[in-house]
Design a protein around this motif. Structure first.
Motif, short mmCIF file in Angstrom:
data_model
loop_
_atom_site.label_atom_id
_atom_site.label_comp_id
_atom_site.label_asym_id
_atom_site.label_seq_id
_atom_site.Cartn_x
_atom_site.Cartn_y
_atom_site.Cartn_z
N ASN A 79 0.83 -1.21 0.00
CA ASN A 79 0.00 0.00 0.00
C ASN A 79 0.86 1.26 0.00
OD1 ASN A 79 -2.46 1.40 -0.04
ND2 ASN A 79 -2.55 1.53 2.20
N CYS A 80 1.87 1.28 -0.87
CA CYS A 80 2.78 2.43 -0.95
C CYS A 80 2.10 3.59 -1.67
CB CYS A 80 4.06 2.04 -1.69
SG CYS A 80 5.11 0.87 -0.78
N ALA A 81 2.39 4.79 -1.20
CA ALA A 81 1.79 5.98 -1.81
C ALA A 81 2.47 6.35 -3.11
CB ALA A 81 1.88 7.16 -0.84
N ALA A 82 3.72 5.92 -3.31
CA ALA A 82 4.46 6.27 -4.53
C ALA A 82 5.60 5.29 -4.74
CB ALA A 82 4.99 7.69 -4.45
N ILE A 83 6.09 5.26 -5.98
CA ILE A 83 7.26 4.46 -6.34
C ILE A 83 8.37 5.44 -6.73
CG2 ILE A 83 8.22 2.74 -7.91
CD1 ILE A 83 5.37 1.68 -8.26
N MET A 84 9.52 5.34 -6.07
CA MET A 84 10.66 6.23 -6.34
C MET A 84 11.73 5.46 -7.10
SD MET A 84 12.85 8.53 -3.61
CE MET A 84 11.51 9.70 -3.35
N LEU A 144 13.71 14.04 1.73
CA LEU A 144 13.61 15.36 2.34
C LEU A 144 13.07 16.38 1.34
CD1 LEU A 144 14.31 17.12 4.85
CD2 LEU A 144 16.52 17.54 3.76
N VAL A 145 13.60 16.35 0.11
CA VAL A 145 13.12 17.27 -0.92
C VAL A 145 11.66 17.00 -1.26
CG1 VAL A 145 13.40 17.95 -3.34
CG2 VAL A 145 15.42 17.64 -1.89
N ALA A 146 11.30 15.73 -1.38
CA ALA A 146 9.91 15.37 -1.69
C ALA A 146 8.96 15.84 -0.60
CB ALA A 146 9.79 13.86 -1.91
N LEU A 147 9.39 15.72 0.66
CA LEU A 147 8.57 16.21 1.77
C LEU A 147 8.41 17.72 1.71
CD1 LEU A 147 9.86 14.06 4.77
CD2 LEU A 147 7.52 14.12 3.92
N SER A 148 9.49 18.42 1.42
CA SER A 148 9.44 19.88 1.39
C SER A 148 8.56 20.38 0.25
CB SER A 148 10.85 20.46 1.26
OG SER A 148 11.43 20.16 0.00
N ARG A 149 8.46 19.60 -0.81
CA ARG A 149 7.61 19.97 -1.95
C ARG A 149 6.16 19.52 -1.77
NH1 ARG A 149 10.22 18.41 -7.70
NH2 ARG A 149 12.27 19.38 -7.54
N ASP A 150 5.89 18.78 -0.71
CA ASP A 150 4.56 18.19 -0.49
C ASP A 150 4.22 17.14 -1.55
OD1 ASP A 150 3.99 19.67 1.81
OD2 ASP A 150 3.23 21.35 0.64
N VAL A 151 5.25 16.54 -2.13
CA VAL A 151 5.04 15.43 -3.07
C VAL A 151 4.61 14.18 -2.31
CG1 VAL A 151 6.17 13.91 -4.75
CG2 VAL A 151 6.67 16.36 -4.74
N ILE A 152 5.16 14.01 -1.10
CA ILE A 152 4.78 12.92 -0.22
C ILE A 152 4.49 13.51 1.15
CG2 ILE A 152 6.11 11.16 -1.46
CD1 ILE A 152 8.35 11.49 0.55
N SER A 153 3.86 12.71 2.02
CA SER A 153 3.55 13.17 3.37
C SER A 153 4.22 12.27 4.39
CB SER A 153 2.03 13.19 3.59
OG SER A 153 1.51 11.87 3.60
N PHE A 154 4.19 12.69 5.66
CA PHE A 154 4.90 11.96 6.71
C PHE A 154 4.28 10.59 6.98
CE2 PHE A 154 5.84 16.45 7.72
CZ PHE A 154 7.21 16.37 7.66
#
Length: 351
Positions: A79-84, A144-154
């Motif tokens: 149930n991953c929110a994204a694939i990096m 860290l960058v993805a979090l700062s951009r709101d691409v992913i959440s905590f």
């Protein structure tokens, strides 16, 4: 000539990538020779992160097909929110739509032009400089960058796939829970990035810090400190050690996002003291002495005054401090006195 609209985010990074390409003697000499335009575009954009303008398919060998297919299954099953995907593994590109369908996908690479042709179907792209040969060395900085951009959440869980840089072979699939990875840094707070700091400014500072950690200056290791955000309060807790080299210049000329600032910042990195940078990227001063004190946070043994100053100022103000260690070359981020290593020690450009 580069034309960018008001909504363009990273046109300064594009200019910086072009400038770096034009520093290569071989590349400049090749421009003077007759060349096929298709080959020229392939080579030019390869310098922006190893991603071709064309939708180049991943080498069709069995292992890569299995890895990509199973990564999609793991992401769905967990149930991953994204694939990096760590794009530096391949010289070509990955067709995200083909392998991952409608799942949210994030492409990570050293230098990446945010052009539609380079995405190859990826939902988001993230630029993270790295000189390490370790698998997924860019992972923490990319998160860290993805979090700062709101691409992913905590609260998200992310599936990551990568391998040795330039190997053309995926060999690692990792599932990361963001909250566990950053729980010590958050310390009960959800605002990892200070309110006045733009995500692209943090990205650029991390890139410059990483380059300094590896390259040093004139062959010698260099240690430096960047203090980003809450500059009004930060200035109250600093005093100049030298005459401010940025005083009197226009703000656009001393903005960290300006591609011509790279060498300027690196040149002044040898000055004792910290860089104080506003959240919008404008460099306020260099060679500033941090006078904040913090007795509540104990740092690991072996860290010097630069790390102590970074921890103290990050507690006393709403800023982020980034330290480059002169002895180990490690890049470390501080937020509210808590440290987060972004790179491993003793990186090398020999790869």
């Amino acid at each position: 000539m580069l034309i960018a609209g008001e909504s363009a985010r990273d046109y300064l990074q594009v200019l910086a990538s072009i400038a770096r390409s034009l520093k290569e003697r071989e590349f400049v000499e090749s421009l003077l020779q007759p060349i096929d335009l298709d080959a020229f575009y392939e080579r030019l954009f390869a310098g922006f992160g190893g991603i071709s303008l064309r939708s180049v398919q991943v080498a069709q060998n069995r292992v890569n097909r299995v890895m990509l297919r199973e990564a999609a299954r793991v992401a769905h099953g967990c149930n991953c929110a994204a694939i990096m995907v760590f794009g530096d593994t391949f010289v070509g590109g990955v067709d995200a739509a083909k392998w991952f369908g409608k799942a949210k996908t994030i492409l990570v690479a050293r230098n990446l032009v945010e052009a539609k042709e380079a995405h190859n179907g990826f939902s988001e792209t993230i630029q993270v400089r790295s000189f390490s040969s370790h698998r997924l060395a860019q992972l923490r900085s990319a998160m860290l960058v993805a979090l700062s951009r709101d691409v992913i959440s905590f609260n998200d869980r992310i599936c990551c796939i990568g391998g040795m840089t330039g190997s053309n072979q995926f060999d690692t699939v990792v599932v990361v829970e963001i909250e566990r990875e950053f729980q010590t840094l958050l310390t009960g707070h959800a605002d990892l990035l200070p309110a006045d700091v733009k995500p692209e400014v943090l990205e650029r500072i991390i890139a410059v810090a990483t380059e300094l950690a590896v390259e040093g200056r004139e062959g010698r290791p260099v240690g430096c400190l960047f203090v980003v955000g809450d500059s009004t309060r930060v200035e109250r807790l600093t005093k100049p050690l030298v005459l401010n080299p940025f005083f009197g210049y226009k703000e656009e000329d001393r903005n960290i996002l300006n591609p011509f600032m790279d060498e300027t910042v690196k040149e002044f990195s040898s000055i004792d003291g910290a860089f104080v940078i506003r959240g919008d990227g404008v460099v306020v001063s260099a060679g500033s002495l941090i006078q904040a004190t913090d007795s509540d946070h104990a740092l690991p043994s072996g860290l010097g005054s630069r790390h102590a100053a970074a921890a103290a100022i990050s507690v006393s103000t709403q800023c982020i401090a980034i330290v480059v260690s002169s002895s180990t070359g490690q890049v470390t981020l501080f937020r509210r006195g808590v440290m987060l290593p972004l790179t491993e020690k003793k990186m090398s450009t020999s790869e």
